[in-house]
Design an enzyme around this catalytic site. Structure first.
Site, PDB file in Angstrom:
ATOM      1  N   LYS A 168      89.805  58.689  63.711  1.00  0.00           N
ATOM      2  CA  LYS A 168      89.317  59.554  62.646  1.00  0.00           C
ATOM      3  C   LYS A 168      90.079  59.331  61.340  1.00  0.00           C
ATOM      4  O   LYS A 168      89.486  59.170  60.272  1.00  0.00           O
ATOM      5  CB  LYS A 168      89.450  61.013  63.077  1.00  0.00           C
ATOM      6  N   ASP A 216      92.271  71.992  57.916  1.00  0.00           N
ATOM      7  CA  ASP A 216      92.888  72.845  58.920  1.00  0.00           C
ATOM      8  C   ASP A 216      93.733  73.946  58.295  1.00  0.00           C
ATOM      9  O   ASP A 216      94.316  73.771  57.234  1.00  0.00           O
ATOM     10  CB  ASP A 216      93.815  72.014  59.817  1.00  0.00           C
TER      11      ASP A 216
END
Length: 434
Positions: free
Chosen positions: A22, A121
């Site tokens: 990723k 996040d």
């Protein structure tokens, strides 16, 4: 909001292959903005963060095609710079932290960029100073609009320079590197991040015509060029998935073979799991995890408690500390987990404590795990995923627990793990997506 319902206590068996990395994907996809020629990228993971970035490039009028599963072609020969001023662009890029890496390529090639305060996040402060100061040293000017919460970046001409980064930021180094390849003259970046993702990005840029030396070290030298060309690139296997599967196999007492791991690029990850007492067998480029009835945490040579801490590469990646923490709960022995980078990343341990784990949260950065082995199984629980990495750690915990658990807010997990429920179910897990 989607949820997972996990029936715990089932052993896994068979083979599983990690997705493309990723973190690398976000970097190399941003790099396609540096050239008007076609760039082909293979092994692209089908995950939310990557798909959102690809859609953002489409909205910027990059020509995107998908000739095969996991393969994309990009051609940025007709970028709509006016789109960068729109509220739609700002809204979409604000929700995707990886979008900050479009700044370097856009400023280098077009002399301007817009970027909102990015999201991502909720794991603590993730400042952008390294990105901004580095690009400023190349000659760009940053202006912040507090009403729109937007940074406007302008540079008439980028010039190479020497810089010493205040921290070895992976995305910061990538952003500065992508700006420097088209800057006039020589740029020297000291205290650069040197993760495999950066090595891959540098190799791709060099194939496009850049002149980057020192790849793999913390001292990068870039001789600026006037233009870059098209290329073909294959993304590495995701080391975070590989580590997640190692921990998952051990904690559920499973026998699995992890295929095509990119073993030579895993650094100290396999040895770090061995320090928890987990048998990690290399078989060529694959990793075999045999069935563990139990595993015992090692101690240091002087007998003191084992400490597992994150550090810049070639140290242990912080993205795996959540997995190490949860795997240690079912080991025999004690370990101190030291998360140095983010002050909120360990706050998910209260959920593990509710499941019966013996954990002492010393402060926002340190947690002591007292492993009780398989004498005391974790209890099923209802959980909420706070971020990508804690989400996979909670999934591992639920798979090893007795009873049926529910994890809410699994969009966070989907941001980083491709079809994780389907892939695990194929080797014996019992996960239902609601």
């Amino acid at each position: 909001m989607s949820s997972f319902v996990i029936e715990g206590g089932h052993k896994l068996s068979g083979e599983i292959t990690p997705q493309g990395a990723k973190n690398e994907a976000l970097e190399v996809i941003c790099a396609v903005l540096l050239t008007p020629e076609k760039v082909t990228i293979h092994n692209v993971p089908d995950i939310l963060d990557v798909n959102n970035l690809i859609q953002l490039l489409r909205d910027m009028r990059v020509k995107v095609e998908r000739p095969a599963v996991g393969t994309y072609t990009f051609q940025a020969d007709d970028i709509d710079l006016e789109y960068l001023q729109t509220e739609e662009f700002l809204r979409k890029s604000a929700s995707l932290r990886g979008s900050v890496m479009v700044v370097g390529p856009l400023v280098a090639r077009f002399g301007k960029a817009m970027i909102p305060k990015p999201g991502g996040d909720k794991i603590g402060r993730r400042r952008l100073d390294t990105h901004f100061v580095g690009i400023q040293k190349l000659g760009a000017t940053f202006t912040y609009d507090p009403d729109r919460r937007v940074y406007e970046v302008v540079a008439e001409h980028l010039r190479g320079t020497y810089m010493l980064l205040d921290e070895a930021s992976v995305t910061g180094t990538a952003n500065i590197l992508m700006a420097a390849v088209l800057a006039e003259g020589k740029t020297t970046i000291y205290n650069a991040a040197c993760e495999p993702y950066l090595q891959q990005l540098s190799a791709m840029l060099n194939r496009m015509g850049a002149r980057i030396s020192g790849v793999g070290s913390n001292l990068l030298t870039i001789e600026g060029v006037s233009e870059l060309h098209g290329t073909e690139h294959t993304i590495l296997p995701d080391m975070i998935e590989v580590g997640s599967f190692i921990g998952m196999a051990a904690m559920t007492g499973s026998d699995i073979l992890i295929k095509n791991t990119g073993y030579d690029k895993l650094g100290i990850i396999p040895d770090s799991f061995r320090r928890l007492g987990i048998t990690v067998e290399q078989q060529g480029d694959d990793i075999h995890i045999p069935t563990h009835d139990s595993y015992e945490i090692d101690t240091f040579i002087d007998g003191s408690i084992m400490t597992i801490a994150d550090a810049p590469w070639p140290g242990l990646t912080p993205d795996l500390l959540s997995v190490f923490l949860v795997v240690a709960t079912q080991a025999v022995g004690s370990v101190l987990i030291h998360q140095k980078m983010f002050e909120s990343r360990l706050f998910f341990v209260d959920k593990l404590i509710d499941m019966g784990a013996q954990i002492i949260l010393c402060d926002p950065h340190r947690a002591t795990v007292i492993g009780l082995g398989n004498r005391f199984k974790l209890r099923a629980s209802t959980l909420v995923s706070p971020d990508i990495r804690a989400g996979i750690a909670l999934l591992i915990a639920a798979m090893s627990a007795e009873g049926t658990s529910t994890i809410h807010n699994i969009d966070q997990i989907d941001r980083g793990y491709q079809d994780i429920d389907k892939r695990l179910n194929q080797i014996g897990a019992r996960i239902t997506r609601l």
